[in-house]
Design an enzyme around this catalytic site. Structure first.
Site, PDB file in Angstrom:
ATOM      1  N   LYS A  24       0.837  -1.201   0.000  1.00 56.72           N
ATOM      2  CA  LYS A  24       0.000   0.000   0.000  1.00 56.72           C
ATOM      3  C   LYS A  24       0.871   1.251   0.000  1.00 56.72           C
ATOM      4  CE  LYS A  24      -3.726  -0.770   2.351  1.00 56.72           C
ATOM      5  NZ  LYS A  24      -4.251  -1.121   3.680  1.00 56.72           N
ATOM      6  N   ARG A  93      -3.220   2.852   8.581  1.00 57.24           N
ATOM      7  CA  ARG A  93      -3.494   1.699   7.717  1.00 57.24           C
ATOM      8  C   ARG A  93      -2.297   0.763   7.706  1.00 57.24           C
ATOM      9  NH1 ARG A  93      -4.747   4.401   2.004  1.00 57.24           N
ATOM     10  NH2 ARG A  93      -5.960   2.483   1.711  1.00 57.24           N
ATOM     11  N   GLY A 102      -8.216  -7.555   3.773  1.00 56.29           N
ATOM     12  CA  GLY A 102      -9.024  -7.683   4.975  1.00 56.29           C
ATOM     13  C   GLY A 102      -8.318  -8.336   6.146  1.00 56.29           C
ATOM     14  N   MET A 104      -5.693  -7.175   7.982  1.00 56.26           N
ATOM     15  CA  MET A 104      -5.346  -6.310   9.100  1.00 56.26           C
ATOM     16  C   MET A 104      -6.191  -5.046   9.054  1.00 56.26           C
ATOM     17  SD  MET A 104      -1.388  -7.017   9.737  1.00 56.26           S
ATOM     18  CE  MET A 104      -0.949  -7.199   8.048  1.00 56.26           C
ATOM     19  N   ARG A 337      -3.414  -1.548  -6.474  1.00 56.28           N
ATOM     20  CA  ARG A 337      -2.577  -2.753  -6.384  1.00 56.28           C
ATOM     21  C   ARG A 337      -2.940  -3.651  -7.556  1.00 56.28           C
ATOM     22  NH1 ARG A 337      -5.759  -4.611  -1.054  1.00 56.28           N
ATOM     23  NH2 ARG A 337      -7.795  -4.725  -2.003  1.00 56.28           N
ATOM     24  N   HIS A 459     -16.051  -8.536   0.494  1.00 55.37           N
ATOM     25  CA  HIS A 459     -15.091  -9.475   1.063  1.00 55.37           C
ATOM     26  C   HIS A 459     -15.247 -10.863   0.450  1.00 55.37           C
ATOM     27  CE1 HIS A 459     -13.713 -12.438   4.066  1.00 55.37           C
ATOM     28  NE2 HIS A 459     -12.711 -11.591   4.204  1.00 55.37           N
ATOM     29  N   ARG A 641       6.867 -49.928 -14.162  1.00 52.79           N
ATOM     30  CA  ARG A 641       7.463 -50.392 -12.912  1.00 52.79           C
ATOM     31  C   ARG A 641       7.045 -51.837 -12.652  1.00 52.79           C
ATOM     32  NH1 ARG A 641       5.800 -47.442  -7.431  1.00 52.79           N
ATOM     33  NH2 ARG A 641       3.858 -48.549  -7.806  1.00 52.79           N
ATOM     34  N   GLU A 768      14.345 -44.498  -4.348  1.00 47.09           N
ATOM     35  CA  GLU A 768      13.374 -44.166  -3.301  1.00 47.09           C
ATOM     36  C   GLU A 768      13.818 -44.664  -1.935  1.00 47.09           C
ATOM     37  OE1 GLU A 768       9.659 -46.029  -4.383  1.00 47.09           O
ATOM     38  OE2 GLU A 768      10.675 -47.716  -5.318  1.00 47.09           O
ATOM     39  N   SER A 787      14.580 -42.883 -11.676  1.00 50.72           N
ATOM     40  CA  SER A 787      13.361 -42.108 -11.479  1.00 50.72           C
ATOM     41  C   SER A 787      13.175 -41.962  -9.975  1.00 50.72           C
ATOM     42  CB  SER A 787      12.176 -42.837 -12.104  1.00 50.72           C
ATOM     43  OG  SER A 787      10.988 -42.162 -11.767  1.00 50.72           O
ATOM     44  N   THR A 790       9.467 -39.930  -5.151  1.00 49.50           N
ATOM     45  CA  THR A 790       9.575 -39.003  -4.024  1.00 49.50           C
ATOM     46  C   THR A 790       8.639 -39.344  -2.873  1.00 49.50           C
ATOM     47  OG1 THR A 790       8.157 -37.542  -5.308  1.00 49.50           O
ATOM     48  CG2 THR A 790      10.510 -37.036  -5.265  1.00 49.50           C
ATOM     49  N   ASN A 791       7.589 -40.123  -3.135  1.00 49.58           N
ATOM     50  CA  ASN A 791       6.720 -40.482  -2.003  1.00 49.58           C
ATOM     51  C   ASN A 791       7.484 -41.356  -1.005  1.00 49.58           C
ATOM     52  OD1 ASN A 791       4.798 -39.110  -3.394  1.00 49.58           O
ATOM     53  ND2 ASN A 791       3.604 -40.906  -3.990  1.00 49.58           N
ATOM     54  N   ASP A 792       8.023 -42.466  -1.498  1.00 50.62           N
ATOM     55  CA  ASP A 792       8.780 -43.332  -0.599  1.00 50.62           C
ATOM     56  C   ASP A 792      10.065 -42.675  -0.126  1.00 50.62           C
ATOM     57  OD1 ASP A 792       7.551 -45.762   0.146  1.00 50.62           O
ATOM     58  OD2 ASP A 792       7.626 -46.423  -1.946  1.00 50.62           O
ATOM     59  N   CYS A 854       8.912 -39.316 -10.386  1.00 51.72           N
ATOM     60  CA  CYS A 854       7.508 -39.680 -10.413  1.00 51.72           C
ATOM     61  C   CYS A 854       7.028 -39.580  -8.978  1.00 51.72           C
ATOM     62  CB  CYS A 854       7.316 -41.083 -10.974  1.00 51.72           C
ATOM     63  SG  CYS A 854       8.215 -42.349 -10.082  1.00 51.72           S
ATOM     64  N   TYR A 874      13.094 -34.881 -16.643  1.00 50.99           N
ATOM     65  CA  TYR A 874      11.634 -34.782 -16.763  1.00 50.99           C
ATOM     66  C   TYR A 874      10.958 -34.915 -15.395  1.00 50.99           C
ATOM     67  CZ  TYR A 874      11.354 -39.864 -16.142  1.00 50.99           C
ATOM     68  OH  TYR A 874      11.432 -41.121 -15.626  1.00 50.99           O
TER      69      TYR A 874
END
Ligand code: ADP
Ligand code: MG
Ligand code: MG
Length: 897
Positions: A24, A93, A102, A104, A337, A459, A641, A768, A787, A790-792, A854, A874
């Site tokens: 602002k 302000r 909204g 603050m 803004r 709002h 896999r 993994e 590959s 990333t989960n495991d 993956c 990739y």
């Protein structure tokens, strides 16, 4: 102290920076420097907020410097703070570096007390106006600074309104206002044990401190967490001379956008209220007038506003959200803004601005939030059902189309109820008279938002657009009895309809219509264009979408593949632009009703012969799936896999299912139970799964490679280019991979010779298990690609599982142990480091190692930035996220430049 003055064509800071002065403050300075009329004021930079938070109190030299700087404002306005003769009143302000609508609270009319009030009355001759301003000041100050609940003031106000038969606040006579003020002051005395502060300097000090403090109020913290805004920024404070929109019918206040924030249409757009102050438009208490009507009411002001909005848009080269006030015919800008907009609008505005040569395509790419794309692809209400609903008069009401998209859900009238309902797995739709910042959580959990009051800049509308939720506001036929749990609607034909909490309702945020019940949905234009069902040029949304994807493809370095297990998924993935399959989970192919019994037979086999027999029956199914997958992905790589999950996942659990299976495949129930109990593991995540299965049951691996390569040969015969990549899961030790590879190669050689066919296939592994990452140089000897699963990898690196972490992870995120959910966004310093090590070691052993990721993080824009930076080839993600990944991959390149 680096307090900055702005006003009368001057900004003391020649290069007003948002991080330092807040959004602002920095924009007020810029507007002043552009010669746009803004009420003069000063900015206390964000550094002071950090200082305040460290010390826990205001530095002693702060207020004296503020008073010193305020003299410039006095000079510029010809008014004096705390002086009864032409008193200077100010607003205080907040202004954070990132817009937090909204979040603050602003205090208006500060500087009023018994003396300055008298001076103002003498000056303006309008006692009602001055008393009303004072009343508002006590109320805002009491609420924001002194912590007295807003509704306590409202109760007093309503009581007096009723007593004097006033409908609007402006109907209150001076005598009534005086009574209100007395009651307000008593309320403050009672609530705080202190009289209301009358010394303007004291008021200012307390207000400044309150704004700094408000950086840490609950709503603000929640909003920051939701939007990943750094806690360390702090807020600036703007102290600005007041202008008054409530000085009669030549005054007013309004909010406008240089383009339509909902559709993106290039048309000046906005709303205003005559004789109103401050938040009246945003609060949605009175439904405002359209900005076009200002042309009739105040033609000169309207022309000036048109000129300024065009100037601002060309200055910022982006759509602006503007607040203005007119005091007795004179226009002032109070804020500008970059406007929040829906995904649809962001797409349209970005493309239009490129056409208008305001921005280049690269800038356009950065203007579109990748996370917003799924909303554009999201289904819309079935037009035939909408037409039917219209002709059968099932449209309950129509409001303003504040946030596009289709939403159905169970009506709730309180935010807390929305949160509770969502926790139970049901989808709420929030229905309220109007929303306030306290409703953020409820809105977050709802499929859509419907309000009775308010305009396009209320709002509810602003926040819903920020959240990309369907939203209808200003639906005046609706009366919500929030406390009593029902809402009433009088339809256009005069029918009375009651909606109870839990009833299903639907809203169309594109047309503004409200329907009773749940509506069927159909695919959006973009989806249909992607599938080739319509010409993209026939719909602007599809056309712009294709344009943006094309720009993104030109810029990005990362390839984008999809995780797809079925030919249907693969086709969707291709239509969304996937350049191959990064993960095909073969186990999903075994769950079909005609296949599962053979899989179960294989698991229940007592001898290798029995097992091989069952596998033989599975082979054709698997081969056929692969064939169709290769066909869908012709010319692109397909990563397959080998079987990954523990075998007990395939066995039945209930007595009924066990009996049925026993019948079907002629194995005793006892045997099934016995086998199931031997296979039961106390820690399946770390149990007999992944390559451990293929090593202990080599015939499974053999069957799978047969299915893959037979399918490949068949496709080759049909002249389809196939690039199968066989991926060994859960390798932690080099030997695990080499054992499987040996097996694979022997079988592959035999088979290709048998078929007399050449197939360009690769063997690689998932990374993994942390040990694999740390010994990647050894593993890369046998792997032609990595590959990252990333989960495991995340579970094993962090030491907690995704499925069991919910109870403490929420607390961890709150405490900032992890800044983001590590299962959604890569934990750069831990898991990311594993990836870096694996890449560096892997490539040292094999320079042409192909690398990808993956897992869910492959479609997460923040993670994609990281994957781009570390140099993966990739990412692979779910088919519907492919467009997100394409755009995010381009943005990652642009961000790194
Ligand atoms: P927010 O951060 O919620 O947008 P603002 O600081 O913009 O809060 O203040 C809210 C409203 O108060 C503004 O839109 C404007 O109408 C009014 N306001 C703020 N400062 C002044 C001022 N100096 N004179 C008149 N009105 C003001
Ligand atoms: Mg504002
Ligand atoms: Mg895995």
């Amino acid at each position: 102290m680096d307090i900055v003055f702005f006003g009368n064509g001057i900004s003391e800071d020649p290069n007003p920076d948002k991080i330092r002065l807040g959004g602002k403050g920095s924009n007020l300075c810029r507007m002043a420097a552009l010669g746009i009329p803004v009420p003069p004021g000063i900015v206390l930079p964000t550094t002071l907020c950090r200082d305040y938070m460290e010390r826990g109190h205001l530095p002693p030299e702060l207020m004296p410097s503020v008073h010193e700087k305020l003299k410039k404002v006095e000079e510029a306005t010809g008014r004096h703070f705390a002086n009864p003769h032409k008193p200077l009143l100010v607003s205080v302000r907040s202004g954070a570096p990132v817009s937090m609508p909204g979040m603050m609270d602003t205090i208006l009319n500060l500087g009023l007390n018994a003396d300055t009030l008298k001076g103002m009355v003498l000056e303006t001759g309008d006692e009602r106006f001055v008393l009303d301003s004072y009343r508002r000041f006590i109320q805002m100050f009491g609420d924001v600074v002194l912590g007295i609940p807003h509704h306590s003031f409202e109760e007093i106000l309503n009581h007096h309104k009723k007593k004097s038969d006033a409908v609007q606040d402006t109907d209150l006579k001076p005598a009534a206002l005086r009574d209100i003020i007395d009651d307000y002051r008593n309320l403050v005395q009672k609530g705080t044990g202190q009289p209301f502060p009358d010394d303007p300097f004291m008021q200012l000090r307390m207000a400044v401190e309150a704004v700094f403090r408000s950086w840490n109020n609950e709503r603000a913290i929640y909003y920051r967490r939701l939007n990943h805004i750094p806690e360390s920024y702090g807020t600036a404070v703007n102290v600005q001379s007041m202008v008054f929109g409530n000085m009669g019918n030549t005054s007013g206040t309004g909010v406008c956008f240089t383009r339509n924030p909902s559709t993106g249409e290039r048309k000046f757009y906005g709303e205003f209220l005559i004789n109103a102050q401050g938040e009246d438009v945003v609060a949605g208490i009175r439904t405002p007038q359209k900005i076009e009507e200002l042309e009739r009411e105040m033609p000169d002001v309207y022309r000036e506003l048109l000129r300024i909005q065009a100037l601002l848009e060309s200055h910022y080269r982006d759509m602006q959200d503007i607040e203005f006030t007119v005091q007795q015919g004179k226009l002032y800008l109070l804020q500008t803004r970059n406007g929040k907009r829906t995904s649809a609008a962001s797409l349209k505005i970005a493309c239009d601005m490129v056409d208008e040569k305001l921005i280049d395509p690269r800038t356009a790419l950065l203007r579109i939030e990748a996370e917003g794309l799924p909303a554009l692809l999201a289904p819309i209400f079935d037009p035939t059902e909408v037409n039917a609903a219209r002709s059968e008069k099932r449209v309950l009401a129509k409001g303003l189309n504040a946030g596009p998209g289709a939403a159905s859900g169970y009506a709730v009238f309180q935010s807390a109820h929305a949160v509770e309902m969502a926790a139970k797995g049901k989808t709420p739709l929030l229905v309220r008279m109007e929303t306030s910042p306290d409703d953020i959580k409820g809105m977050q959990h709802s499929s859509g938002i419907l309000t009775a009051r308010g305009g396009m800049t209320s709002h509810a509308a602003v926040v819903a657009r920020g959240m990309n939720k369907p939203c209808v506001v200003g639906c005046s036929a609706l009366i919500v009895h929030e406390e009593h749990g029902y809402a009433d609607i009088v339809t256009e034909e005069g029918r009375h309809v009651r909606i109870n909490e839990g009833d299903e309702v639907s809203i169309d945020g594109t047309s503004g219509e409200v329907f009773v019940g749940r509506m069927q949905t159909v695919d959006s234009d973009i989806q249909r264009a992607m599938r080739g069902e319509i010409d993209p040029a026939s719909s602007w949304m599809a056309r712009d979408f294709f344009q943006v994807m094309k720009w993104a493809d030109e810029v990005r370095r990362l390839r984008v593949r999809a995780n797809a297990d079925t030919p249907q998924d693969a086709n969707v993935a291709r239509s969304f632009g996937a350049e191959g399959i990064g993960l095909c989970r073969t186990e999903h192919m075994f769950f079909g009703p005609e296949r599962l019994p053979f899989m179960q037979q294989m698991i229940l086999a007592r001898t290798q012969e029995e097992r091989e027999l069952a596998l033989k029956r599975l082979l054709p199914f698997q081969r056929e799936d692969f064939e169709r997958l290769f066909e869908a992905m012709a010319g692109y790589p397909v990563t397959i896999r080998l079987l990954d999950p523990p075998l007990h996942e395939f066995l039945p659990h209930t007595d009924e299912q066990i009996a049925e299976l026993s019948q079907k495949i002629g194995v005793t129930e006892e045997h099934i139970r016995e086998r199931a109990s031997t296979l039961k593991e106390s820690n399946p995540m770390l149990g007999h799964r992944g390559c451990r299965l293929g090593i202990t049951y080599p015939e499974i691996t053999r069957m799978q490679v047969r299915a893959i390569l037979e399918a490949a040969c068949k496709s080759r015969k049909k002249n389809i280019h196939v690039h199968p990549e066989i991926m060994v899961p859960l390798v932690g030790h080099r030997k695990e991979l080499s054992l499987q590879k040996e097996l694979l190669e022997v079988e592959a050689k035999r088979l290709l010779a048998e078929f007399d066919c050449h197939v360009d296939y690769k063997i690689g592994t998932m990374i993994e298990v942390p040990r694999a990452a740390l010994t990647a140089d050894q593993i890369a000897i046998d792997a032609s690609f990595f590959s990252f699963g990333t989960n495991d990898l995340t579970q094993m690196t962090l030491g907690f599982s995704r499925d069991d972490s919910e109870p403490f992870l929420r607390e961890y995120l709150r405490l900032g142990v992890y800044e983001r959910n590590p299962f959604a966004t890569v934990d750069e310093s831990g898991v990311g480091e594993m990836i870096r090590i694996a890449l560096q070691k892997g490539k040292s052993a094999r320079h042409d190692l192909k690398t990808g990721v993956c897992g869910e993080q492959g479609g997460d824009p923040t993670s994609i930035r990281f994957f781009n930076r570390v140099g993966l080839d990739y990412v692979s993600c779910s088919p519907y996220r492919v467009p997100v990944a394409r755009l995010a991959a381009a943005q990652a390149v642009l961000a790194s430049e």
